[in-house]
Design a protein around this motif. Structure first.
Motif, PDB file in Angstrom:
ATOM      1  N   PHE A  11       8.541  -0.546  -9.593  1.00 46.53           N
ATOM      2  CA  PHE A  11       8.839  -1.806  -8.923  1.00 46.53           C
ATOM      3  C   PHE A  11       9.560  -2.740  -9.881  1.00 46.53           C
ATOM      4  O   PHE A  11       9.414  -2.633 -11.097  1.00 46.53           O
ATOM      5  N   LYS A  12      10.291  -3.712  -9.307  1.00 41.64           N
ATOM      6  CA  LYS A  12      10.977  -4.713 -10.115  1.00 41.64           C
ATOM      7  C   LYS A  12       9.985  -5.664 -10.772  1.00 41.64           C
ATOM      8  O   LYS A  12      10.151  -6.069 -11.913  1.00 41.64           O
ATOM      9  N   ASN A  13       8.913  -6.032 -10.040  1.00 44.71           N
ATOM     10  CA  ASN A  13       7.950  -7.017 -10.526  1.00 44.71           C
ATOM     11  C   ASN A  13       6.732  -6.348 -11.144  1.00 44.71           C
ATOM     12  O   ASN A  13       6.197  -5.383 -10.590  1.00 44.71           O
ATOM     13  N   THR A  14       6.269  -6.887 -12.242  1.00 46.03           N
ATOM     14  CA  THR A  14       5.071  -6.395 -12.892  1.00 46.03           C
ATOM     15  C   THR A  14       3.875  -6.608 -11.982  1.00 46.03           C
ATOM     16  O   THR A  14       3.735  -7.656 -11.354  1.00 46.03           O
ATOM     17  N   ASN A  15       3.017  -5.607 -11.885  1.00 46.04           N
ATOM     18  CA  ASN A  15       1.809  -5.638 -11.047  1.00 46.04           C
ATOM     19  C   ASN A  15       2.127  -5.908  -9.580  1.00 46.04           C
ATOM     20  O   ASN A  15       1.369  -6.573  -8.873  1.00 46.04           O
ATOM     21  N   GLN A  16       3.256  -5.392  -9.096  1.00 45.14           N
ATOM     22  CA  GLN A  16       3.673  -5.533  -7.699  1.00 45.14           C
ATOM     23  C   GLN A  16       2.548  -5.033  -6.781  1.00 45.14           C
ATOM     24  O   GLN A  16       2.023  -3.945  -6.967  1.00 45.14           O
ATOM     25  N   SER A  17       2.199  -5.831  -5.789  1.00 43.29           N
ATOM     26  CA  SER A  17       1.206  -5.432  -4.807  1.00 43.29           C
ATOM     27  C   SER A  17       1.777  -4.310  -3.943  1.00 43.29           C
ATOM     28  O   SER A  17       2.910  -4.399  -3.477  1.00 43.29           O
ATOM     29  N   HIS A  18       0.997  -3.250  -3.761  1.00 41.74           N
ATOM     30  CA  HIS A  18       1.440  -2.116  -2.958  1.00 41.74           C
ATOM     31  C   HIS A  18       0.246  -1.212  -2.663  1.00 41.74           C
ATOM     32  O   HIS A  18      -0.840  -1.420  -3.197  1.00 41.74           O
ATOM     33  N   PHE A  19       0.464  -0.227  -1.830  1.00 42.62           N
ATOM     34  CA  PHE A  19      -0.569   0.763  -1.545  1.00 42.62           C
ATOM     35  C   PHE A  19      -0.290   1.996  -2.383  1.00 42.62           C
ATOM     36  O   PHE A  19       0.807   2.549  -2.335  1.00 42.62           O
ATOM     37  N   CYS A  20      -1.284   2.413  -3.134  1.00 35.70           N
ATOM     38  CA  CYS A  20      -1.192   3.669  -3.855  1.00 35.70           C
ATOM     39  C   CYS A  20      -1.628   4.771  -2.892  1.00 35.70           C
ATOM     40  O   CYS A  20      -2.607   4.618  -2.175  1.00 35.70           O
ATOM     41  N   GLY A  21      -0.893   5.842  -2.874  1.00 38.09           N
ATOM     42  CA  GLY A  21      -1.281   6.961  -2.028  1.00 38.09           C
ATOM     43  C   GLY A  21      -0.860   6.768  -0.584  1.00 38.09           C
ATOM     44  O   GLY A  21       0.122   6.097  -0.276  1.00 38.09           O
ATOM     45  N   GLU A  22      -1.644   7.359   0.317  1.00 40.76           N
ATOM     46  CA  GLU A  22      -1.317   7.340   1.742  1.00 40.76           C
ATOM     47  C   GLU A  22      -1.491   5.945   2.329  1.00 40.76           C
ATOM     48  O   GLU A  22      -2.455   5.245   2.038  1.00 40.76           O
ATOM     49  N   LYS A  23      -0.547   5.554   3.181  1.00 42.11           N
ATOM     50  CA  LYS A  23      -0.598   4.251   3.826  1.00 42.11           C
ATOM     51  C   LYS A  23      -1.734   4.228   4.852  1.00 42.11           C
ATOM     52  O   LYS A  23      -2.048   5.255   5.445  1.00 42.11           O
ATOM     53  N   PRO A  24      -2.327   3.052   5.072  1.00 44.87           N
ATOM     54  CA  PRO A  24      -3.406   2.972   6.063  1.00 44.87           C
ATOM     55  C   PRO A  24      -2.863   3.256   7.463  1.00 44.87           C
ATOM     56  O   PRO A  24      -1.711   2.965   7.773  1.00 44.87           O
ATOM     57  N   LYS A  25      -3.728   3.814   8.299  1.00 49.39           N
ATOM     58  CA  LYS A  25      -3.330   4.155   9.658  1.00 49.39           C
ATOM     59  C   LYS A  25      -3.779   3.109  10.676  1.00 49.39           C
ATOM     60  O   LYS A  25      -3.244   3.051  11.777  1.00 49.39           O
ATOM     61  N   THR A  26      -4.769   2.298  10.324  1.00 47.32           N
ATOM     62  CA  THR A  26      -5.288   1.285  11.238  1.00 47.32           C
ATOM     63  C   THR A  26      -5.419  -0.046  10.506  1.00 47.32           C
ATOM     64  O   THR A  26      -5.450  -0.087   9.268  1.00 47.32           O
ATOM     65  N   ILE A  27      -5.537  -1.115  11.280  1.00 51.16           N
ATOM     66  CA  ILE A  27      -5.732  -2.435  10.676  1.00 51.16           C
ATOM     67  C   ILE A  27      -7.075  -2.498   9.958  1.00 51.16           C
ATOM     68  O   ILE A  27      -7.170  -3.049   8.862  1.00 51.16           O
ATOM     69  N   GLU A  28      -8.098  -1.917  10.543  1.00 55.84           N
ATOM     70  CA  GLU A  28      -9.406  -1.910   9.877  1.00 55.84           C
ATOM     71  C   GLU A  28      -9.319  -1.203   8.523  1.00 55.84           C
ATOM     72  O   GLU A  28      -9.844  -1.697   7.522  1.00 55.84           O
TER      73      GLU A  28
END
Length: 138
Positions: A11-28
């Motif tokens: 990422f361009k930004n240090t400590n960029q917020s993101h999901f590691c691994g598989e993306k969530p499938k539901t809002i919960e």
């Protein structure tokens, strides 16, 4: 460039917020993956949106909780210091006076944790639904 030590994404930004691994499938699932101290406010927003938009489908779009019916109506997402609420630029203009207590930018409302106004969130959500102020799914 910053590289996440967990998943290796860059990422361009240090400590960029993101999901590691598989993306969530539901809002919960999305909410449960967030830090424990953020979950109550995220569940509160979800509850408010479900009450305001009972006919909308909950889904994940662009890795964010999304309310949808033939189009994306709005999104929200956890950030480090706030919840990003994304009803679109027209909604931010329409509710300008009521949004003075929040930082806003184009179609984004930044809601600090502990400062969730469920009444206003529901009002904005219904306005987006009623005016069909949402973007088309591409």
């Amino acid at each position: 460039m910053w590289k996440c030590p967990k998943c290796g994404k860059e990422f361009k930004n240090t400590n960029q917020s993101h999901f590691c691994g598989e993306k969530p499938k539901t809002i919960e699932e999305y909410i449960i993956r967030q830090d424990a101290e953020k979950q109550a406010d995220l569940f509160l927003i979800r509850q408010a949106l479900r009450q305001a938009l009972p006919e909308a489908e909950e889904r994940i779009s662009w890795s964010m909780p999304t309310y949808w019916k033939k189009h994306n109506i709005l999104h929200f997402a956890a950030s480090k210091k706030h919840i990003g609420f994304y009803p679109g630029p027209e909604a931010v203009v329409e509710f300008k006076e009521e949004l003075k207590k929040y930082k806003v930018d184009k179609g984004t409302i930044r809601i600090p944790y502990g400062n969730v106004d469920t009444y206003l969130i529901q009002k904005i959500a219904r306005w987006c639904w009623d005016t069909e102020n949402h973007e088309a799914e591409t």
